[in-house]
Design an enzyme around this catalytic site. Structure first.
Site, mmCIF file in Angstrom:
data_model
loop_
_atom_site.group_PDB
_atom_site.id
_atom_site.type_symbol
_atom_site.label_atom_id
_atom_site.label_comp_id
_atom_site.label_asym_id
_atom_site.label_seq_id
_atom_site.Cartn_x
_atom_site.Cartn_y
_atom_site.Cartn_z
ATOM 1 N N LYS A 75 0.817 -1.224 0.000
ATOM 2 C CA LYS A 75 0.000 0.000 0.000
ATOM 3 C C LYS A 75 0.854 1.280 0.000
ATOM 4 O O LYS A 75 0.505 2.260 -0.644
ATOM 5 C CB LYS A 75 -0.943 0.019 1.209
ATOM 6 C CG LYS A 75 -2.044 -1.039 1.126
ATOM 7 C CD LYS A 75 -2.986 -0.944 2.324
ATOM 8 C CE LYS A 75 -3.997 -2.076 2.313
ATOM 9 N NZ LYS A 75 -5.007 -1.946 3.368
ATOM 10 N N ASP A 115 -10.102 2.339 2.877
ATOM 11 C CA ASP A 115 -10.295 1.547 4.108
ATOM 12 C C ASP A 115 -11.165 2.319 5.096
ATOM 13 O O ASP A 115 -11.971 1.739 5.820
ATOM 14 C CB ASP A 115 -8.941 1.210 4.745
ATOM 15 C CG ASP A 115 -8.191 0.140 3.959
ATOM 16 O OD1 ASP A 115 -8.852 -0.694 3.307
ATOM 17 O OD2 ASP A 115 -6.953 0.144 3.983
#
Ligand code: ATR
Length: 282
Positions: free
Chosen positions: A69, A106
């Protein structure tokens, strides 16, 4: 002229365990879209080059999971605010001009799950306790501060990491070691586990919930098993609980919309499909 099939994938290392192909495959079928969504294992030593040359991958975009990420965010030409603040992207897409965009969904996944399964959950909540200080904790703190929470306690085995995140977010966020947990639970309206403890194969979380008010909402980002020991223990003493599966489902929504042009719903059939794949409610 035949239209080119739009392809996306989840990238990570390892990645074979990912449920993302199942989620996006469900939506592609449901909406009758002739797109593709696969799984792409990108070795750590290849990751930087892969994301910097993403336009040559044949993909219109991707999801990114552990451990890429941060590498993906660094390779993006443009980042949304969440990805910039977190230094991590879990969703990327190519623009018509070839620029690579990075987003972090997220936090919206976390909120989407709670909003759907416990509407009004944050109406009167002001104080949260977040267990853990990894990437998931960052997304959750970002999410809670975007709502009405005024105090977010970050509690972590390594107190230094909790204090570092608190310092990054500033006013209202406070980092602690585990020793302070009991007293912090007394004032919490909301408790979330963002550590990997309690996941199948990992040690249990094993905290004492007795100081927690019985109307405090308890949730977990662990969804294997779906009913973690934390959630079982909280439910038994009468607290409202929400499992973590919806965060996974909701974080997938913005990527699908970007790549395939339809905003999909997290419906009960999708949830049931993933629950079945996880082996039922155990
Ligand atoms: P993610 O990006 O998914 O949040 P991570 O960055 O590896 O994952 O963070 C894992 C979290 O679980 C951390 O808060 C970690 O605590 P430390 O910062 O002290 O390492 C926590 N964690 C993992 N194993 C743990 C254990 N056995 N006991 C206590 N906390 C643990």
């Amino acid at each position: 002229m035949t239209a080119v099939t739009r392809k996306a994938a989840v990238t990570g290392h390892p990645v074979a365990h990912s449920r993302s192909p199942l989620i996006h495959g469900y939506w592609l079928k449901k909406h009758g879209i002739a797109g593709e969504y696969g799984c792409l294992d990108v070795a750590p030593e290849e990751a930087d080059r892969f994301f910097r040359n993403f336009s040559q991958s044949g993909l219109v975009g991707a999801n990114i999971t552990v451990p890429h990420k941060e590498t993906a965010a660094a390779a993006c030409d443009r980042l949304d605010e969440a990805a910039r603040v977190m230094g991590a992207a879990n969703t990327i897409w190519l623009d018509d001009d070839g620029a690579l965009h990075g987003s972090n969904t997220d936090w919206t996944g976390f909120l989407g799950n709670l909003d759907q399964r416990a509407p009004g959950w944050d109406d009167t909540s002001r104080t949260a306790v977040v267990l853990g200080a990894g990437g998931a904790a960052r997304a959750i703190v970002f999410a809670l501060l975007s709502r009405k929470f005024t105090t977010v306690h970050i509690v972590n085995r390594t107190a230094e990491k909790a204090r570092k995140i608190a310092a990054e977010f500033g006013t209202g966020t406070i980092g602690h070691g585990w020793d302070n947990l009991g007293i912090l639970l007394e004032e919490a309206d909301f408790l979330v586990n963002s550590t990997s403890l309690g996941m199948t194969g990992n040690p249990p979380l094993g905290i004492d919930l007795s100081p927690l008010r019985k109307d405090a909402l308890v949730t977990d980002i662990v969804y294997v098993p779906l009913q973690t020991d934390l959630l079982k223990q909280a439910e038994q003493r009468g607290n409202p609980v929400i499992d973590g599966l919806g965060m996974l489902l909701h974080q997938a929504v913005p990527g699908f919309e970007r790549w395939f042009g339809v905003r999909p719903q997290v419906d009960e059939a999708l949830r049931a499909l993933i629950v079945e794949d996880l082996g039922g409610r155990s």
